[in-house]
Design a protein around this motif. Structure first.
Motif, short mmCIF file in Angstrom:
data_model
loop_
_atom_site.label_atom_id
_atom_site.label_comp_id
_atom_site.label_asym_id
_atom_site.label_seq_id
_atom_site.Cartn_x
_atom_site.Cartn_y
_atom_site.Cartn_z
N UNK A 55 0.84 -1.21 0.00
CA UNK A 55 0.00 0.00 0.00
C UNK A 55 0.87 1.25 0.00
N UNK A 56 1.91 1.25 0.82
CA UNK A 56 2.80 2.41 0.88
C UNK A 56 3.51 2.61 -0.46
N UNK A 57 4.00 1.52 -1.05
CA UNK A 57 4.76 1.63 -2.30
C UNK A 57 3.86 2.00 -3.47
N UNK A 58 2.72 1.38 -3.61
CA UNK A 58 1.85 1.65 -4.76
C UNK A 58 1.30 3.09 -4.71
N UNK A 59 0.95 3.56 -3.53
CA UNK A 59 0.41 4.92 -3.40
C UNK A 59 1.49 5.98 -3.28
N UNK A 60 2.75 5.57 -3.21
CA UNK A 60 3.88 6.50 -3.05
C UNK A 60 3.66 7.41 -1.84
N UNK A 61 3.06 6.85 -0.81
CA UNK A 61 2.77 7.61 0.41
C UNK A 61 3.83 7.28 1.44
N UNK A 62 5.03 7.81 1.24
CA UNK A 62 6.16 7.47 2.09
C UNK A 62 5.96 7.95 3.52
N UNK A 63 5.14 8.97 3.70
CA UNK A 63 4.88 9.45 5.06
C UNK A 63 4.04 8.47 5.87
N UNK A 64 3.39 7.52 5.19
CA UNK A 64 2.60 6.50 5.89
C UNK A 64 3.43 5.29 6.32
N UNK A 65 4.67 5.23 5.88
CA UNK A 65 5.52 4.09 6.22
C UNK A 65 5.66 3.88 7.73
N UNK A 66 5.98 4.93 8.52
CA UNK A 66 6.07 4.70 9.98
C UNK A 66 4.74 4.22 10.58
N UNK A 67 3.64 4.74 10.10
CA UNK A 67 2.33 4.32 10.60
C UNK A 67 2.05 2.85 10.22
N UNK A 68 2.42 2.47 9.01
CA UNK A 68 2.25 1.08 8.58
C UNK A 68 3.11 0.14 9.42
N UNK A 69 4.33 0.56 9.70
CA UNK A 69 5.22 -0.28 10.52
C UNK A 69 4.71 -0.36 11.96
N UNK A 70 4.14 0.73 12.47
CA UNK A 70 3.56 0.71 13.81
C UNK A 70 2.39 -0.28 13.88
N UNK A 71 1.55 -0.27 12.86
CA UNK A 71 0.44 -1.24 12.81
C UNK A 71 0.95 -2.67 12.74
N UNK A 72 2.01 -2.88 11.97
CA UNK A 72 2.58 -4.23 11.86
C UNK A 72 3.21 -4.67 13.17
N UNK A 73 3.90 -3.77 13.86
CA UNK A 73 4.52 -4.12 15.14
C UNK A 73 3.45 -4.49 16.16
N UNK A 74 2.33 -3.76 16.17
CA UNK A 74 1.24 -4.13 17.08
C UNK A 74 0.70 -5.52 16.76
N UNK A 75 0.58 -5.84 15.49
CA UNK A 75 0.14 -7.18 15.09
C UNK A 75 1.18 -8.22 15.52
N UNK A 76 2.45 -7.88 15.35
CA UNK A 76 3.53 -8.79 15.71
C UNK A 76 3.55 -9.04 17.21
N UNK A 77 3.18 -8.05 18.00
CA UNK A 77 3.17 -8.21 19.45
C UNK A 77 1.91 -8.90 19.97
N UNK A 78 0.79 -8.68 19.33
CA UNK A 78 -0.47 -9.22 19.84
C UNK A 78 -0.79 -10.62 19.32
N UNK A 79 -0.27 -11.01 18.16
CA UNK A 79 -0.59 -12.33 17.61
C UNK A 79 -0.12 -13.47 18.53
N UNK A 80 1.10 -13.44 19.07
CA UNK A 80 1.50 -14.53 19.98
C UNK A 80 0.67 -14.58 21.26
N UNK A 81 0.32 -13.42 21.78
CA UNK A 81 -0.50 -13.38 23.00
C UNK A 81 -1.88 -13.98 22.72
N UNK A 82 -2.44 -13.59 21.59
CA UNK A 82 -3.73 -14.13 21.18
C UNK A 82 -3.67 -15.65 21.01
#
Length: 132
Positions: A55-82
């Motif tokens: 999504x970040x690459x196709x839309x060339x929305x480089x400012x969304x990269x930190x937000x996308x990584x933050x969302x992924x890190x939350x998924x990475x942290x919550x999936x094992x707990x779940x």
């Protein structure tokens, strides 16, 4: 350069969708709760990373990269707990197939005993506790 970014984004999107499809098929096709739980967490985390990067690459929305990584890190942290909570709840409600478990340490913990390895470590750390 735009064509290269579009191809990279498309490949990442396709890989992410295939990983999510594999997770969905694993939930439907695998035989018991523990294997379904594994299928739901492992490919889903990688699939989400690929989709977010696409999504970040196709839309060339480089400012969304930190937000996308933050969302992924939350998924990475919550999936094992779940997965841990689902596995423990299914074990307690007797939805785990006994023949699929090779080492059952949770049975000892639920009875109030500690697993053998933990007890050996406790004795090694404090030899006086062996007499108790």
């Amino acid at each position: 350069m735009d064509l290269v970014l579009d191809v990279i984004g498309s490949v990442l999107l396709l890989v992410g969708c295939l990983m999510s499809l594999a997770a969905g098929l694993g939930l439907v096709r695998l035989p018991d709760v523990l294997t379904r739980m594994h299928a739901a967490t492992k490919p889903q985390v990688l699939g989400l990373l690929c989709v977010l990067l696409a999504v970040v690459i196709i839309n060339r929305a480089w400012e969304l990269f930190p937000l996308a990584m933050l969302g992924w890190v939350f998924m990475l942290l919550t999936a094992p707990v779940n997965a841990h909570m689902v596995g423990r709840a299914s074990y307690r409600s007797k939805h785990v197939k006994e023949e699929g478990v090779t080492k059952d340490e949770l049975a000892l913990a639920l009875k109030g005993n500690t697993p053998v390895e933990t007890r050996v470590e406790q004795i090694a750390d404090n030899p006086d506790s062996a007499a108790r």
